[in-house]
Motif scaffolding. Sequence first.
Motif, PDB file in Angstrom:
ATOM      1  N   ILE A  43     -42.922 -17.961  17.850  1.00 58.13           N
ATOM      2  CA  ILE A  43     -42.724 -18.083  16.400  1.00 58.13           C
ATOM      3  C   ILE A  43     -44.036 -18.472  15.722  1.00 58.13           C
ATOM      4  CG2 ILE A  43     -41.545 -19.403  14.601  1.00 58.13           C
ATOM      5  CD1 ILE A  43     -39.136 -19.608  16.493  1.00 58.13           C
ATOM      6  N   ILE A  44     -44.758 -19.413  16.315  1.00 59.07           N
ATOM      7  CA  ILE A  44     -46.024 -19.856  15.709  1.00 59.07           C
ATOM      8  C   ILE A  44     -47.045 -18.726  15.689  1.00 59.07           C
ATOM      9  CG2 ILE A  44     -47.972 -21.439  15.999  1.00 59.07           C
ATOM     10  CD1 ILE A  44     -45.911 -23.488  17.072  1.00 59.07           C
ATOM     11  N   GLN A  45     -47.103 -17.964  16.751  1.00 56.16           N
ATOM     12  CA  GLN A  45     -48.024 -16.821  16.775  1.00 56.16           C
ATOM     13  C   GLN A  45     -47.632 -15.774  15.733  1.00 56.16           C
ATOM     14  OE1 GLN A  45     -47.903 -15.682  20.899  1.00 56.16           O
ATOM     15  NE2 GLN A  45     -49.673 -16.965  21.414  1.00 56.16           N
ATOM     16  N   LYS A  46     -46.340 -15.556  15.561  1.00 55.95           N
ATOM     17  CA  LYS A  46     -45.879 -14.623  14.531  1.00 55.95           C
ATOM     18  C   LYS A  46     -46.250 -15.129  13.138  1.00 55.95           C
ATOM     19  CE  LYS A  46     -41.841 -12.934  17.071  1.00 55.95           C
ATOM     20  NZ  LYS A  46     -40.370 -12.941  17.117  1.00 55.95           N
ATOM     21  N   ILE A  47     -46.106 -16.456  12.925  1.00 52.52           N
ATOM     22  CA  ILE A  47     -46.452 -17.033  11.619  1.00 52.52           C
ATOM     23  C   ILE A  47     -47.934 -16.872  11.339  1.00 52.52           C
ATOM     24  CG2 ILE A  47     -46.602 -19.192  10.306  1.00 52.52           C
ATOM     25  CD1 ILE A  47     -44.028 -20.084  11.696  1.00 52.52           C
ATOM     26  N   GLN A  48     -48.775 -16.998  12.375  1.00 52.53           N
ATOM     27  CA  GLN A  48     -50.216 -16.849  12.194  1.00 52.53           C
ATOM     28  C   GLN A  48     -50.563 -15.445  11.674  1.00 52.53           C
ATOM     29  OE1 GLN A  48     -52.569 -19.252  12.692  1.00 52.53           O
ATOM     30  NE2 GLN A  48     -51.068 -20.768  13.343  1.00 52.53           N
ATOM     31  N   SER A  49     -49.786 -14.439  12.072  1.00 53.76           N
ATOM     32  CA  SER A  49     -50.065 -13.076  11.612  1.00 53.76           C
ATOM     33  C   SER A  49     -49.245 -12.681  10.384  1.00 53.76           C
ATOM     34  CB  SER A  49     -49.817 -12.078  12.749  1.00 53.76           C
ATOM     35  OG  SER A  49     -48.465 -12.131  13.158  1.00 53.76           O
ATOM     36  N   ASP A  50     -48.009 -13.184  10.293  1.00 53.49           N
ATOM     37  CA  ASP A  50     -47.147 -12.830   9.163  1.00 53.49           C
ATOM     38  C   ASP A  50     -46.402 -14.085   8.706  1.00 53.49           C
ATOM     39  OD1 ASP A  50     -45.561 -11.623   7.267  1.00 53.49           O
ATOM     40  OD2 ASP A  50     -44.350 -10.476   8.699  1.00 53.49           O
ATOM     41  N   ASN A  54     -48.838 -24.709  25.149  1.00 53.99           N
ATOM     42  CA  ASN A  54     -47.717 -25.346  25.811  1.00 53.99           C
ATOM     43  C   ASN A  54     -46.571 -25.541  24.811  1.00 53.99           C
ATOM     44  OD1 ASN A  54     -45.957 -27.149  27.056  1.00 53.99           O
ATOM     45  ND2 ASN A  54     -47.621 -28.254  28.079  1.00 53.99           N
ATOM     46  N   GLU A  55     -45.387 -25.156  25.220  1.00 51.36           N
ATOM     47  CA  GLU A  55     -44.201 -25.268  24.356  1.00 51.36           C
ATOM     48  C   GLU A  55     -43.945 -26.731  23.949  1.00 51.36           C
ATOM     49  OE1 GLU A  55     -40.572 -23.592  22.626  1.00 51.36           O
ATOM     50  OE2 GLU A  55     -42.327 -22.628  23.453  1.00 51.36           O
ATOM     51  N   GLY A  56     -44.047 -27.627  24.907  1.00 54.05           N
ATOM     52  CA  GLY A  56     -43.804 -29.041  24.631  1.00 54.05           C
ATOM     53  C   GLY A  56     -44.807 -29.616  23.642  1.00 54.05           C
ATOM     54  N   GLN A  57     -46.080 -29.212  23.769  1.00 48.73           N
ATOM     55  CA  GLN A  57     -47.098 -29.689  22.840  1.00 48.73           C
ATOM     56  C   GLN A  57     -46.808 -29.210  21.419  1.00 48.73           C
ATOM     57  OE1 GLN A  57     -50.696 -28.179  24.585  1.00 48.73           O
ATOM     58  NE2 GLN A  57     -51.167 -30.132  25.601  1.00 48.73           N
ATOM     59  N   CYS A  58     -46.383 -27.973  21.298  1.00 48.44           N
ATOM     60  CA  CYS A  58     -46.069 -27.418  19.973  1.00 48.44           C
ATOM     61  C   CYS A  58     -44.913 -28.180  19.331  1.00 48.44           C
ATOM     62  CB  CYS A  58     -45.716 -25.941  20.075  1.00 48.44           C
ATOM     63  SG  CYS A  58     -47.087 -24.895  20.539  1.00 48.44           S
ATOM     64  N   ILE A  59     -43.862 -28.380  20.088  1.00 55.09           N
ATOM     65  CA  ILE A  59     -42.697 -29.088  19.555  1.00 55.09           C
ATOM     66  C   ILE A  59     -43.081 -30.513  19.177  1.00 55.09           C
ATOM     67  CG2 ILE A  59     -40.409 -29.993  20.126  1.00 55.09           C
ATOM     68  CD1 ILE A  59     -40.051 -27.494  21.913  1.00 55.09           C
TER      69      ILE A  59
END
Length: 176
Positions: free
Chosen positions: A7-14, A64-69
């Motif tokens: 989701i975060i990568q998608k937000i970075q582009s769109d 890392n998923e945990g770091q993002c959360i």
Amino acid sequence: MGDFINIIQKIQSDKNYFIELVEKMNPLINKYMRLLYKDEKDDVRSELFLALWEAILKMEYFDNEGQCINYLTNALKNKFYELYRKSAKVHDNEYLAENTVFLDVPNIEDPYLEYILRSDLENIVNQYSGKKKKICLNIIETDQSDLEIAEIYNVSKQYVNRLRRFIYNKLKDQYI
């Protein structure tokens, strides 16, 4: 890769994918909205969305998923604490403004009225002894907040507030 990382990568582009992230973080946002019950819900929600958005823009790594959360959760928690401190300050000041009718009369024109008020306050304070009496005197004679007085005498803020309200109510009963 994890769900949040995608989701975060998608937000970075769109930027339109931000809604997905909001839906994932909605339970935490709702929790913080409930805890700030005194303020407008829509304003709190908007502030938390903005904090989430700013956190996404500031993120430099998302391996890392945990770091993002954890990063997003901390961003929301920090915004909540900021809003809570502001809310508490505003509501404490409103309460004090509503309830400081009697003691905030600095210059009473008539010396007899001032004497009567002082003697009534003295009678209220003389009902107590020890620390309780000192706290009451501090409430009446200084312009300190409940928290400052509580720290001086090593008691809770609620205890000082309860004494302050007791004094006000006694005066209110006598003068109204």
